[in-house]
Scaffold this active site. Sequence first.
Site, PDB file in Angstrom:
ATOM      1  N   LYS A  98     -18.743 -12.746 -18.602  1.00  0.00           N
ATOM      2  CA  LYS A  98     -20.091 -12.420 -18.101  1.00  0.00           C
ATOM      3  C   LYS A  98     -20.070 -12.558 -16.578  1.00  0.00           C
ATOM      4  O   LYS A  98     -20.583 -13.522 -15.996  1.00  0.00           O
ATOM      5  CB  LYS A  98     -21.150 -13.318 -18.761  1.00  0.00           C
ATOM      6  N   TYR A 137     -22.396 -15.600 -14.821  1.00  0.00           N
ATOM      7  CA  TYR A 137     -23.816 -15.911 -14.973  1.00  0.00           C
ATOM      8  C   TYR A 137     -24.208 -16.005 -16.441  1.00  0.00           C
ATOM      9  O   TYR A 137     -23.429 -15.638 -17.331  1.00  0.00           O
ATOM     10  CB  TYR A 137     -24.673 -14.861 -14.252  1.00  0.00           C
ATOM     11  N   LEU A 167     -19.225  -7.677 -24.186  1.00  0.00           N
ATOM     12  CA  LEU A 167     -19.678  -9.059 -24.012  1.00  0.00           C
ATOM     13  C   LEU A 167     -20.144  -9.524 -25.392  1.00  0.00           C
ATOM     14  O   LEU A 167     -20.950  -8.847 -26.032  1.00  0.00           O
ATOM     15  CB  LEU A 167     -20.839  -9.143 -23.024  1.00  0.00           C
ATOM     16  N   GLU A 205     -20.773  -0.846 -26.013  1.00  0.00           N
ATOM     17  CA  GLU A 205     -22.018  -1.608 -25.908  1.00  0.00           C
ATOM     18  C   GLU A 205     -22.921  -0.887 -24.909  1.00  0.00           C
ATOM     19  O   GLU A 205     -22.689   0.278 -24.611  1.00  0.00           O
ATOM     20  CB  GLU A 205     -21.738  -3.053 -25.484  1.00  0.00           C
TER      21      GLU A 205
HETATM   22  N1  PDD Z   1     -27.273  -9.166 -20.558  1.00  0.00           N
HETATM   23  N2  PDD Z   1     -23.642  -6.790 -23.181  1.00  0.00           N
HETATM   24  C1  PDD Z   1     -23.888  -6.842 -21.864  1.00  0.00           C
HETATM   25  C2  PDD Z   1     -23.077  -5.989 -20.949  1.00  0.00           C
HETATM   26  C3  PDD Z   1     -24.883  -7.701 -21.357  1.00  0.00           C
HETATM   27  O1  PDD Z   1     -25.105  -7.763 -20.035  1.00  0.00           O
HETATM   28  C4  PDD Z   1     -25.660  -8.474 -22.274  1.00  0.00           C
HETATM   29  C5  PDD Z   1     -26.746  -9.414 -21.811  1.00  0.00           C
HETATM   30  C6  PDD Z   1     -25.365  -8.385 -23.646  1.00  0.00           C
HETATM   31  C7  PDD Z   1     -26.110  -9.196 -24.686  1.00  0.00           C
HETATM   32  O2  PDD Z   1     -25.781 -10.568 -24.596  1.00  0.00           O
HETATM   33  P1  PDD Z   1     -26.828 -11.689 -25.033  1.00  0.00           P
HETATM   34  O3  PDD Z   1     -27.267 -11.366 -26.411  1.00  0.00           O
HETATM   35  O4  PDD Z   1     -26.053 -12.945 -24.986  1.00  0.00           O
HETATM   36  O5  PDD Z   1     -27.962 -11.642 -24.066  1.00  0.00           O
HETATM   37  C8  PDD Z   1     -24.349  -7.540 -24.061  1.00  0.00           C
HETATM   38  C9  PDD Z   1     -28.247 -10.047 -19.955  1.00  0.00           C
HETATM   39  C10 PDD Z   1     -29.489 -10.200 -20.755  1.00  0.00           C
HETATM   40  C11 PDD Z   1     -28.496  -9.606 -18.520  1.00  0.00           C
HETATM   41  O6  PDD Z   1     -27.514  -9.247 -17.868  1.00  0.00           O
HETATM   42  O7  PDD Z   1     -29.620  -9.682 -18.040  1.00  0.00           O
END
Ligand code: PDD
Length: 289
Positions: free
Chosen positions: A147, A33, A203, A179
């Site tokens: 992801k 996703y 991620l 993270e």
């Molecule tokens: N999540 N690490 C994890 C485990 C994440 O699920 C996310 C983002 C990030 C940050 O990635 P980005 O900057 O590309 O949004 C890091 C999204 C927002 C979610 O699952 O809703």
Amino acid sequence: MNENVFLNGEYYRGDEAKISVDDRGFLFGDGVYEVIRCYGGNYFKLDEHLARLERSAGKIYITLPYSRDEIRDICLRLLAKSGVKTGKLYMQVTRGIAPRIHEFPEGIIPTVMMKVDGFDEAGIAFSKKGIGVMTFPDERWAHCDIKSLNLLYNVISKQKARSNGAYEAVFVHEVGVTECASSNIFAIMGGKLVTPPEGKRILSGITRDTVLKLAEDAGIPCEMRYPQKDELFKADEVFISNTAQEVSPVLSIDGKTIADGKPGEATLKLQKMFEDEIEKETNFVIGES
Ligand code: PDD
């Protein structure tokens, strides 16, 4: 209600779209996703998110049924149809629909679903002022660079954090802090911006990447390493980043105050630079909607 959902080639009003009970996303979490923000009717970092979607899909052997250009066109058309100006797009690609067997069914066609929703600005105004976080052992699988839809440990940890009055869950692995449940983590220590390296333990956030570029522009030296948990308690500043909440200062960890308990100077500078980057790309000025 406008059409705000795309599902396998058709546009729907949200409550009209239907997914099969045999979809492998539903049965196995067999899919990937993306979450992409839009501000004032324009997407932010759309191509970066689409590139990561392709990488995630490739790593679980899903071939996307549309080219990058076709997916971009669908995203743009859906945003226009939805009438949403400031909000987010959720995009999910699963292996597809077939009676339940673990191995990949032959001839299966991926399901592509996208949904655009308006955004709760109050929620992010709150987190951008500063949050508390809670630590958990990092007991996720070893491919966090994908992801993937499999977010069970993230979901449970975030819920435990919330039940304990903290906003986000921070994961601590043998190697150090990795993270958070849905964001990346940064610390300012000895004048340097420290954040875990890209690899299978995190991620690689699109927001993280932007923050690192902005830090370079601001002349803040960066160090890619896993901070240890006790180092974070002594850090000058800690913050987290993600697409939904942008840059959020961390004011306490496990109930212990970080520095003077106020958002730090470098964090506020990067938060402002990030907002300027949003304005540059989308012509949207944060706080003036
Ligand atoms: N999540 N690490 C994890 C485990 C994440 O699920 C996310 C983002 C990030 C940050 O990635 P980005 O900057 O590309 O949004 C890091 C999204 C927002 C979610 O699952 O809703």
